[in-house]
Enzyme design. Structure first.
Site: not given
Ligand code: TEU
Ligand code: CA
Length: 543
Positions: A21, A23, A25, A29, A98, A199, A241, A315-316
């Site tokens: 990150d 900034n 928040d 990013d 992706d 995907d 995938e 990520h899964d």
């Protein structure tokens, strides 16, 4: 087979929300990624697979896209994206986008239109069906629990969604839809990307009325058509995938004639620690012999035709050290052994962010600390069906997708250096021990092990192109194989468990042998009678 750049490449997957990150928040990013490109260069990767960065209401963290040609506000702007492309280009790193084209967000303008009336020009962009007996059209289920059909009051029909109800499935039978997707792809190709990860590609040929969800009869026609209209003559890396692929289907997807894709992700090796047929949440001990059989099958059957992708994590998926390693007693040893085992195989290796520093699964007590829609829907469904909180959490601890999505652990400062604000998902409390700074400061770290594996792959072409041969197939503890190219032989021997075991190389010879990499300092060169210590994993070279 003609050699391709992506066969000798190493891919690194970034889940932008959790990477860095810039900034404060609390959300990773594009500028955050740019600030870490030198770190990735140091690791030695060639390609970044960027999980979706397109405009999205984030019901499924970007896998629900509302504009394919613009950037999600939280991640930055198109200018930032162009900067990322040029900055990575300067470092010789390509970017894969992706492409989530099986479905869109329900907030995509196509769906907003489609929903308006039965005769709207966009109606057939999606899959609408009349109720049957005042209920859903059929029994198709969503991957995120419940029915795959959602009723829409306005027109009195149901629409199909194989994921959340905010992810309506596109109707690929409609040629206009296919053309829209080619336009999107060409837009990004023109920006200079290195390719696409696609995907749930296996689902685009679905025939919901016949209960066909994957591998529909037109699937490969659609892919070849897409290939011709987009990346076909562009020399890009394309990876689909495809959970349900068999090696035979995979040879078609990755046909060396270039008519479809470079390669696919198949997941057979990720389904061996669940009760067969019951889905990922029903936990079972790893079927180790099954794992060897699956690896052997894919290595062998795609040896001369087609191409494998190699991965433990994404990520899964849960973190690999927590999953197949021994996080408590042999953290370092098992983490490195698993890396060696995978990176010695034939195919293109994928590293998921944090894997290279040995990040692990996480255990939050409250369901409120979890963000993932798959986890939350499953939790609610199971609570309603009488499961206890404790038993559901056991499944989430082992398999929940948020294990992979806790923020990247950069250093030991508050929130692991990921953000100066409050992170969107809590950081793993072990960040003080497991982080990038610690890894970079220790020449014996998991990071340097991955870096070395990458260097070895570059140096010894037998690892990229050599034939694969499994050895010790029936052994309950040892995972071992050979790679052969001309006079060069690579031998990988791994003890998958914590008990000492004896390995006797079937073809021990007087040829000269050296160790390319090991997770123990003093591994033996005596292949005729080798005692493997807990999780010992060694890669030898014989010439
Ligand atoms: O995943 C496809 C998919 O089938 C997953 O939902 C899978 O069943 C589950 O994650 C296993 O844990 C892709 C993306 O990788 C995933 O992040 C998205 O949520 C999904 O498609 C929908 O786009
Ligand atoms: Ca941010």
């Amino acid at each position: 087979m003609e050699k391709k750049w992506w066969q000798s490449s190493i891919v690194y997957q970034i889940y932008p929300r959790s990477f860095m990150d810039s900034n404060g928040d609390g959300i990773g990013d594009l500028q955050g990624i740019i600030s870490k490109l030198d770190y990735l260069k140091e690791l030695g990767i060639d390609v970044i697979w960027l999980s979706p960065v397109f405009k999205s209401p984030n019901d499924d963290n970007g896998y629900d896209i509302s504009d394919y040609t613009d950037i999600m506000d939280e991640f930055g702007t198109m200018k930032d994206m162009e900067e990322l492309l040029s900055e990575s280009g300067k470092r010789g790193i390509k970017i894969l986008m992706d492409l989530v084209a099986n479905h869109t967000s329900d907030e995509h303008p196509w769906f907003i239109e489609s929903r308006k009336s039965k005769d709207n020009p966009y109606r057939d962009y999606y899959i609408w069906r009349d109720p049957v007996d005042d209920s859903v059209p059929n029994d198709l289920g969503s991957n995120f629990s419940g029915s795959a059909w959602e009723y829409d009051e306005l027109t009195g029909q149901y629409y199909l969604h194989f994921f959340s109800k905010k992810q309506p499935d596109l109707n690929w039978e409609n040629e206009k839809v296919r053309k829209e997707i080619w336009d999107v792809m060409n837009f990004w190709i023109d920006k200079g990307i290195g390719g696409f990860r696609m995907d749930v590609l296996e689902m685009i040929g679905k025939i919901p009325d016949e209960m066909i969800t994957v591998n529909g009869p037109k699937l490969h026609d659609y892919i070849r058509e897409m290939n011709r209209h987009t990346f076909g003559n562009k020399d890009l890396l394309t990876v689909g995938e495809c959970w349900s692929a068999t090696p035979e289907i995979a040879r078609q997807y990755s046909n060396p004639d270039g008519s479809e894709l470079s390669m696919i992700f198949q997941f057979e090796h990720c389904l061996l620690d669940e009760v067969p047929g019951k889905g990922k949440w029903e936990l079972a001990p790893l079927d180790f012999i099954g794992l060897k059989k699956v690896m052997n099958k894919w290595q062998t059957e795609l040896m001369n035709e087609g191409w494998n992708s190699l991965f433990w994590c994404n990520h899964d998926m849960p973190r690999i050290i927590s999953r197949f390693g021994n996080e408590k007693e042999y953290y370092m040893e098992s983490g490195k052994m698993l890396a060696t085992l995978l990176h010695g195989l034939k195919g293109t290796p994928y590293i998921y962010q944090g894997e290279e520093i040995g990040m692990t699964n996480v255990k939050f007590e409250s369901i409120e600390d979890y963000n993932d829609i798959e986890i939350r829907n499953m939790y609610n469904e199971r609570i309603a069906n009488g499961y206890s909180h404790e038993e559901i959490m056991e499944s989430i601890y082992a398999k929940g997708r948020d294990n992979a999505r806790t923020p990247m652990q950069w250093d030991d400062s508050e929130n692991g250096g990921f953000t100066a604000g409050r992170p969107w998902l809590k950081i793993n409390p072990n960040y003080k021990r497991i982080n990038v700074v610690n890894n970079l400061a220790d020449s014996n770290s998991i990071f340097y092990h991955y870096k070395k594996l990458i260097e070895i792959r570059r140096e010894y072409t037998a690892i990229v192109y050599g034939d694969f041969k499994m050895i010790y197939e029936e052994d309950d503890n040892i995972f071992a194989y050979e790679r052969n190219l001309n006079e060069e032989k690579i031998i990988v021997v791994c003890n998958f468990y914590e008990k000492d075991v004896i390995f006797k190389y079937p073809g021990a010879s007087d040829k000269s042998l050296n160790i390319l990499i090991s997770n123990y300092k003093d591994s033996s060169l005596d292949l005729s009678n080798l005692t493997l210590r807990p999780y010992e994993g060694i890669m030898y070279r014989m010439v």
